[in-house]
Design a protein around this motif. Structure first.
Motif, short mmCIF file in Angstrom:
data_model
loop_
_atom_site.label_atom_id
_atom_site.label_comp_id
_atom_site.label_asym_id
_atom_site.label_seq_id
_atom_site.Cartn_x
_atom_site.Cartn_y
_atom_site.Cartn_z
N PHE A 178 -49.19 -41.01 33.57
CA PHE A 178 -48.00 -40.43 32.99
C PHE A 178 -46.80 -41.34 33.08
N ASP A 179 -46.79 -42.24 34.05
CA ASP A 179 -45.66 -43.17 34.08
C ASP A 179 -45.67 -44.04 32.84
N ILE A 180 -46.84 -44.41 32.37
CA ILE A 180 -46.96 -45.22 31.15
C ILE A 180 -46.60 -44.39 29.92
N LEU A 181 -47.13 -43.20 29.84
CA LEU A 181 -46.93 -42.34 28.68
C LEU A 181 -45.47 -41.95 28.50
N LEU B 111 -32.93 -26.65 38.23
CA LEU B 111 -32.55 -26.05 36.95
C LEU B 111 -31.03 -25.94 36.82
N GLN B 112 -30.36 -25.46 37.86
CA GLN B 112 -28.91 -25.25 37.82
C GLN B 112 -28.14 -26.57 37.79
N GLU B 113 -28.52 -27.51 38.64
CA GLU B 113 -27.75 -28.74 38.78
C GLU B 113 -28.15 -29.84 37.80
N ASN B 114 -29.40 -29.83 37.35
CA ASN B 114 -29.89 -30.91 36.49
C ASN B 114 -30.52 -30.44 35.19
N ASN B 115 -30.52 -29.12 34.96
CA ASN B 115 -31.18 -28.56 33.79
C ASN B 115 -32.62 -29.09 33.68
N CYS B 116 -33.31 -29.07 34.81
CA CYS B 116 -34.66 -29.65 34.92
C CYS B 116 -35.67 -28.59 35.31
N LYS B 117 -36.76 -28.54 34.57
CA LYS B 117 -37.89 -27.66 34.90
C LYS B 117 -39.07 -28.55 35.26
N LEU B 118 -39.75 -28.17 36.33
CA LEU B 118 -40.90 -28.95 36.76
C LEU B 118 -42.14 -28.61 35.95
N SER B 119 -42.95 -29.62 35.71
CA SER B 119 -44.29 -29.42 35.18
C SER B 119 -45.18 -30.44 35.86
N ALA B 120 -46.46 -30.24 35.80
CA ALA B 120 -47.38 -31.13 36.52
C ALA B 120 -48.53 -31.52 35.62
N ALA B 121 -49.19 -32.58 36.03
CA ALA B 121 -50.38 -33.05 35.34
C ALA B 121 -51.44 -33.33 36.38
N ASN B 122 -52.65 -33.00 36.06
CA ASN B 122 -53.75 -33.32 36.97
C ASN B 122 -54.98 -33.67 36.16
N SER B 123 -56.06 -33.93 36.86
CA SER B 123 -57.25 -34.47 36.20
C SER B 123 -57.96 -33.48 35.28
N ILE B 124 -57.62 -32.21 35.31
CA ILE B 124 -58.26 -31.28 34.39
C ILE B 124 -57.32 -30.89 33.25
N ASN B 125 -56.32 -31.70 33.03
CA ASN B 125 -55.31 -31.44 32.01
C ASN B 125 -55.50 -32.42 30.86
N GLY C 127 -53.38 -33.42 28.87
CA GLY C 127 -52.26 -34.33 28.86
C GLY C 127 -52.48 -35.55 29.74
N ARG C 128 -53.36 -35.45 30.70
CA ARG C 128 -53.71 -36.60 31.53
C ARG C 128 -54.91 -37.33 30.95
N LEU C 129 -55.85 -36.58 30.42
CA LEU C 129 -57.07 -37.18 29.90
C LEU C 129 -56.82 -37.99 28.64
N LEU C 130 -55.96 -37.50 27.75
CA LEU C 130 -55.71 -38.18 26.48
C LEU C 130 -55.19 -39.61 26.66
N PRO C 131 -54.18 -39.86 27.52
CA PRO C 131 -53.75 -41.26 27.69
C PRO C 131 -54.87 -42.17 28.21
N GLN C 132 -55.74 -41.63 29.06
CA GLN C 132 -56.86 -42.43 29.56
C GLN C 132 -57.81 -42.79 28.43
N ILE C 133 -58.10 -41.83 27.56
CA ILE C 133 -59.00 -42.09 26.44
C ILE C 133 -58.41 -43.16 25.53
N VAL C 134 -57.12 -43.02 25.21
CA VAL C 134 -56.45 -44.00 24.34
C VAL C 134 -56.45 -45.37 25.00
N TYR C 135 -56.14 -45.42 26.28
CA TYR C 135 -56.09 -46.70 27.00
C TYR C 135 -57.45 -47.40 26.96
N HIS C 136 -58.51 -46.68 27.30
CA HIS C 136 -59.84 -47.29 27.35
C HIS C 136 -60.34 -47.66 25.95
#
Length: 116
Positions: free
Chosen positions: A13-16, A80-94, A96-105
């Motif tokens: 995700f740092d690359i994406l 949320l209040q101070e930075n208007n930021c909502k957390l989300s996560a990525a893991n190996s069954i997502n 959103g994580r698998l697609l960048p790996q497929i494209v990279y390879h």
């Protein structure tokens, strides 16, 4: 625009999301649990919105810290209040994580084929 804070323990995700406005990425990795090559790959990216942090522990500890962040209502409200930021996560069954790996390879394979 609401910022998304990506918390994960993988470098895909740092690359994406590198350089994407409105998205912040925090990557956790175990300082003593990866090779020198992996550490250089994860820590050499220069981007204002990507932050890579070494953790004194293993991958399970990294995952536990991410889970704790999501379960902390005070942290969620403050972000949320101070930075208007909502957390989300990525893991190996997502996807959103698998697609960048497929494209990279696939891209690496096609580059190798083109060189021959």
């Amino acid at each position: 625009m609401t910022k998304k804070g990506k918390l994960n323990n993988d470098s895909d995700f740092d690359i994406l999301f590198s350089g994407q406005s409105g998205v912040g990425v925090l990557v956790l990795f175990p300082e003593n649990g990866i090779s020198n090559v992996q550490m250089k790959q994860m820590t050499s990216m220069k981007s204002n919105n990507v932050h890579v942090v070494g953790v004194n522990g293993d991958f399970d500890d990294c995952q536990s810290y991410v889970k704790m962040a999501f379960q902390d209502p005070l942290l969620s409200n403050m972000l949320l209040q101070e930075n208007n930021c909502k957390l989300s996560a990525a893991n190996s069954i997502n996807w959103g994580r698998l697609l960048p790996q497929i494209v990279y390879h696939a891209s690496a394979y096609l580059d190798l084929v083109k060189e021959r």
